[in-house]
Design a protein around this motif. Structure first.
Motif, short mmCIF file in Angstrom:
data_model
loop_
_atom_site.label_atom_id
_atom_site.label_comp_id
_atom_site.label_asym_id
_atom_site.label_seq_id
_atom_site.Cartn_x
_atom_site.Cartn_y
_atom_site.Cartn_z
N ALA A 66 0.85 -1.20 0.00
CA ALA A 66 0.00 0.00 0.00
C ALA A 66 0.88 1.24 0.00
O ALA A 66 1.81 1.36 0.80
CB ALA A 66 -0.92 0.00 1.22
N ARG A 67 0.62 2.15 -0.94
CA ARG A 67 1.38 3.40 -1.10
C ARG A 67 2.87 3.17 -1.37
O ARG A 67 3.70 4.01 -1.03
CB ARG A 67 1.21 4.29 0.14
CG ARG A 67 -0.21 4.78 0.37
CD ARG A 67 -0.30 5.74 1.56
NE ARG A 67 -1.66 6.21 1.72
CZ ARG A 67 -2.61 5.56 2.38
NH1 ARG A 67 -2.32 4.37 2.92
NH2 ARG A 67 -3.83 6.05 2.48
N ARG A 68 3.21 2.05 -2.00
CA ARG A 68 4.62 1.76 -2.26
C ARG A 68 4.90 1.41 -3.73
O ARG A 68 5.96 0.87 -4.06
CB ARG A 68 5.10 0.63 -1.35
CG ARG A 68 5.04 0.98 0.14
CD ARG A 68 5.60 -0.14 1.00
NE ARG A 68 6.99 -0.41 0.69
CZ ARG A 68 7.62 -1.55 1.01
NH1 ARG A 68 6.95 -2.52 1.63
NH2 ARG A 68 8.88 -1.73 0.71
N ASP A 69 3.94 1.73 -4.61
CA ASP A 69 4.13 1.49 -6.05
C ASP A 69 3.61 2.72 -6.81
O ASP A 69 2.79 2.62 -7.71
CB ASP A 69 3.39 0.22 -6.47
CG ASP A 69 3.76 -0.22 -7.88
OD1 ASP A 69 4.77 0.27 -8.41
OD2 ASP A 69 3.02 -1.05 -8.45
N ALA A 70 4.12 3.87 -6.43
CA ALA A 70 3.56 5.15 -6.87
C ALA A 70 3.57 5.36 -8.38
O ALA A 70 2.55 5.74 -8.97
CB ALA A 70 4.31 6.29 -6.18
N THR A 71 4.71 5.14 -9.02
CA THR A 71 4.82 5.43 -10.46
C THR A 71 3.84 4.60 -11.28
O THR A 71 3.11 5.13 -12.12
CB THR A 71 6.25 5.20 -10.94
OG1 THR A 71 7.15 6.07 -10.23
CG2 THR A 71 6.37 5.49 -12.43
N ASP A 72 3.83 3.30 -11.03
CA ASP A 72 2.90 2.43 -11.76
C ASP A 72 1.45 2.82 -11.51
O ASP A 72 0.66 2.96 -12.45
CB ASP A 72 3.09 0.96 -11.34
CG ASP A 72 4.37 0.35 -11.89
OD1 ASP A 72 4.84 0.81 -12.94
OD2 ASP A 72 4.88 -0.59 -11.27
N CYS A 73 1.10 2.97 -10.25
CA CYS A 73 -0.30 3.21 -9.90
C CYS A 73 -0.79 4.57 -10.36
O CYS A 73 -1.92 4.72 -10.82
CB CYS A 73 -0.51 3.05 -8.39
SG CYS A 73 -0.12 1.39 -7.79
N ARG A 74 0.07 5.58 -10.25
CA ARG A 74 -0.33 6.91 -10.72
C ARG A 74 -0.58 6.90 -12.23
O ARG A 74 -1.58 7.44 -12.72
CB ARG A 74 0.74 7.95 -10.39
CG ARG A 74 0.36 9.36 -10.85
CD ARG A 74 1.47 10.36 -10.58
NE ARG A 74 1.63 10.62 -9.15
CZ ARG A 74 2.65 10.20 -8.43
NH1 ARG A 74 3.61 9.48 -9.01
NH2 ARG A 74 2.72 10.48 -7.14
N ALA A 75 0.34 6.28 -12.99
CA ALA A 75 0.20 6.23 -14.45
C ALA A 75 -1.07 5.49 -14.85
O ALA A 75 -1.83 5.94 -15.72
CB ALA A 75 1.43 5.56 -15.06
N LEU A 76 -1.33 4.36 -14.22
CA LEU A 76 -2.50 3.55 -14.56
C LEU A 76 -3.79 4.22 -14.11
O LEU A 76 -4.82 4.13 -14.77
CB LEU A 76 -2.36 2.16 -13.94
CG LEU A 76 -1.27 1.28 -14.57
CD1 LEU A 76 -0.89 0.14 -13.65
CD2 LEU A 76 -1.73 0.76 -15.93
#
Length: 288
Positions: free
Chosen positions: A206-216
């Motif tokens: 949780a809150r530790r995959d920022a780049t991927d999750c923000r882009a998606l």
């Protein structure tokens, strides 16, 4: 036969000379809001030709007017329309690989038509921007005006808001990239759901995959989950606070950017709607 060919050629030439001006007037070139505007190349993926930039992004539709208008008038590019446009991507300019055709909406979650303003010819979903948008946008209409937004998106009249200056994330805290699975093209944060998610989700991510999750998230491939790790086990209480439903969380058990400036002990567990919404968006968290 030779005389017929000369006459036909002259007629064709006259038509060809008139076509660019007529086409120029019919095309909505938009504005110069693209990061790549006024660089001598056309970055609008609705065109093709020698004057085009090598990398074309969906966000640049109708956003490079001066370049594209000049190059079109000079005959160095031609208008191919949305249905034939295939934007490309480069990580140097966009973290999301855009590989689908414009008319293909399979990676965008448009939701349903449950908005009060659905099917009125305007898109009311605040994740989008463009000439087809309604004048007033409400967060509650996110993913609730599917037919209008899908139609306008396919027509090129709206686009998903990009990362720069975007309000589509609503203050969502994506965290950092400290997950072991960060930057692999899938979102591993269990607060989200959608087609862009990894198959296996761990609470520790949780809150530790920022780049991927923000882009998606900005591409519409994932959205905040309604339950799971996003607060379903928290007792938010009721809405009996004087300050309930004002868009800020007044419950002093929480902290974050979505909190009210003044917090009172008496409001503990009495601003449920605000605090639940802000918690699920990642704008507040329970104080440890």
């Amino acid at each position: 036969m030779r005389k017929f060919n000369i006459v036909a050629a002259l007629a064709f030439s006259a038509t060809a000379l008139a076509t660019p001006a007529a086409a120029q007037q019919a095309i909505d070139f938009g504005d110069d809001s693209s990061d790549w505007a006024n660089d001598g190349e056309c970055d609008d993926p609705r065109f093709e030709g020698d004057g085009m930039a090598e990398i074309l992004l969906s966000e640049d539709v109708r956003s490079d007017a001066s370049d594209c208008s000049a190059l079109h008038a000079a005959g160095k590019i031609t208008y191919i329309g949305m249905e034939n446009s295939v934007p490309s991507a480069n990580t140097a300019r966009n973290t999301v690989a855009v590989t689908l055709r414009w008319a293909d909406d399979t990676t965008v979650d448009f939701g349903d038509d449950s908005s009060e303003w659905a099917n009125d010819g305007e898109c009311d979903d605040p994740r989008f921007t463009g000439t087809g948008m309604a004048g007033v946008l409400l967060e509650e209409d996110t993913r609730r005006d599917a037919t209008d937004c899908r139609t306008l998106y396919a027509a090129g009249s709206i686009r998903l808001r990009g990362a720069a200056g975007s309000t589509s994330t609503g203050g969502l805290d994506f965290g950092d990239d400290s997950s072991e699975w960060a930057n692999d093209g899938e979102c591993d944060d269990p607060r989200f759901t959608g087609t862009g998610m990894a198959d296996v989700l761990l609470e520790e991510d949780a809150r530790r995959d920022a780049t991927d999750c923000r882009a998606l998230y900005e591409a519409g491939s994932i959205r905040i989950s309604a339950g799971g790790s996003t607060g379903s086990s928290i007792d938010f209480g009721d809405n009996s606070s004087e300050w309930a439903k004002d868009g800020e969380c007044d419950d002093p058990r929480f902290t974050g950017t979505g909190m009210a400036e003044t917090l009172l002990a008496e409001d503990s567990m009495h601003d449920a709607s605000d605090c639940r919404t802000l918690f699920n968006s990642g704008s507040i968290r329970l104080i440890d």
